[in-house]
Design an enzyme around this catalytic site. Sequence first.
Site, mmCIF file in Angstrom:
data_model
loop_
_atom_site.group_PDB
_atom_site.id
_atom_site.type_symbol
_atom_site.label_atom_id
_atom_site.label_comp_id
_atom_site.label_asym_id
_atom_site.label_seq_id
_atom_site.Cartn_x
_atom_site.Cartn_y
_atom_site.Cartn_z
ATOM 1 N N SER A 1 0.792 -1.229 0.000
ATOM 2 C CA SER A 1 0.000 0.000 0.000
ATOM 3 C C SER A 1 0.827 1.283 0.000
ATOM 4 O O SER A 1 0.307 2.336 -0.327
ATOM 5 C CB SER A 1 -0.965 0.002 1.177
ATOM 6 N N HIS B 1 -5.840 -3.688 -1.409
ATOM 7 C CA HIS B 1 -5.744 -2.618 -2.416
ATOM 8 C C HIS B 1 -5.859 -3.145 -3.841
ATOM 9 O O HIS B 1 -5.598 -2.416 -4.799
ATOM 10 C CB HIS B 1 -4.430 -1.850 -2.252
ATOM 11 N N LYS C 1 -11.947 -0.310 1.393
ATOM 12 C CA LYS C 1 -11.161 0.471 0.421
ATOM 13 C C LYS C 1 -12.030 0.724 -0.808
ATOM 14 O O LYS C 1 -12.860 1.611 -0.770
ATOM 15 C CB LYS C 1 -9.866 -0.271 0.088
HETATM 16 C C1 LIG Z 1 -6.425 -1.400 4.889
HETATM 17 C C2 LIG Z 1 -5.769 -2.701 4.937
HETATM 18 C C3 LIG Z 1 -6.165 -3.679 5.853
HETATM 19 C C4 LIG Z 1 -7.191 -3.416 6.920
HETATM 20 O O1 LIG Z 1 -8.471 -3.424 6.435
HETATM 21 P P1 LIG Z 1 -9.662 -2.837 7.316
HETATM 22 O O2 LIG Z 1 -10.878 -3.338 6.627
HETATM 23 O O3 LIG Z 1 -9.547 -1.355 7.300
HETATM 24 O O4 LIG Z 1 -9.529 -3.398 8.692
HETATM 25 C C5 LIG Z 1 -5.546 -4.912 5.801
HETATM 26 N N1 LIG Z 1 -4.562 -5.168 4.914
HETATM 27 C C6 LIG Z 1 -4.140 -4.248 4.035
HETATM 28 C C7 LIG Z 1 -3.052 -4.593 3.077
HETATM 29 C C8 LIG Z 1 -4.718 -2.983 4.012
HETATM 30 O O5 LIG Z 1 -4.304 -2.069 3.149
#
Ligand SMILES: *Cc1c(COP(=O)(O)O)cnc(C)c1O
Length: 398
Positions: A187, A215, A246
């Site tokens: 990310s 992502h 996301k």
């Molecule tokens: C944002 C993210 C998470 C966490 O997800 P949430 O639904 O906000 O708890 C987990 N892994 C990655 C790679 C992320 O970018």
Amino acid sequence: MSITNFYEKLDELVKSGKPPRVIESGEGAYLTIDGKKKLNFCSSHYLGLAVSDRLKKAIKTAVDKYGIGTGYRTLAGTHTLHIQLEEALARFKNAEAAIIFTGGYMANCAAISTILSKEDIVISDELNHASIIDAIRLSQVKNKFVYKHKDVTDLEAKLTEADRLRKTPKENGEEPIILIVTDGVFSMDGDLAPLPQIVKLARKYQALTMVDDAHGEGVLGKGGRGIVDHFNLHGQIDIEVGTLSKAFSVMGGFITGKKELINFYKQKARQFLFSNALTIADTAAVLEGVKILQKSDRLVKKLWDNTRYIKDEFEKLGFDTGQSQTPITPVMLPDEDLAREFSAKLFDLGVFATPIVFPMVQKGKARIRVIPSASHSKKDLDFGIKMFEKVGKELKVI
Ligand SMILES: *Cc1c(COP(=O)(O)O)cnc(C)c1O
């Protein structure tokens, strides 16, 4: 430590951090902050669904019909909408089955800690998301290996080591499991895990594979079906974790995989058994989001058009946008103070793009992470690019 000292210490530790900006609007192409309109240039609402009329309507309809809360999935909380969403997600990801959680963080914790015990073995990319690191800790696995970022030679070295350790059976007589785990899209840099090579090595060493596609969903692959679709590896990754926060712009997380695995999680995952299920509103909204993507790739196409446009324009201006292969567009400003100053100046000019500094990235690798979305028009992007040019010249970055 006395109680007074304890609170004083907390206060001191907190002073070094900065409170986040408070958003007073919906999370579309623009945000309202302190009463002023700012271009939203750094959220992960890739497809603009956070302000989608269709999602809003789906929520209103569902809440009118079913109310608000649900409950514990294993008690009285498994709602027909949860089942519909799990089926829709499995179909969307081209997987046998799916299980939903209240967050991607929860899904990662469940995915790893439910199947690994102390005596199993895990091999993890050094830049994996914090929730994967915490999930590994939670599993209490003793034999943890961390391989160099995306380095399959180093991964194989760790697999060789793991293979040797596997020869010692567990207390119950079984052979330890080896699990390779990686983010799909990293990310901070927007680069991709070398999944085809990982899958090959996993086969060779009989290891399980897990990818966190937070992502990648709604971004990569046909119509946003994610990184497994992007590499055409359907059925070859054992555990796929996703988030609903996301590209889907709501909240929640999920795991897809073979029926045996998902059924096991539904019986054993503590994050599923001992925490409440998604609300009616969340579930209905995500269900509508999946329906939108299942039907049309219009939003995903727009996201990629915007992505290509912004990367081209930044490069033409002379900014270093790193090695990204996704809409995540890091504008590298290695000096942390410079990154902070750059972001503050953008903010004054009406562009919201936060600086990413240590410990989110290594020291000397600070940047502003720009993420275009399908809600931006070309005019919006041009405005943002123009302001980057202005600040870039002022601070002598370009
Ligand atoms: C944002 C993210 C998470 C966490 O997800 P949430 O639904 O906000 O708890 C987990 N892994 C990655 C790679 C992320 O970018």
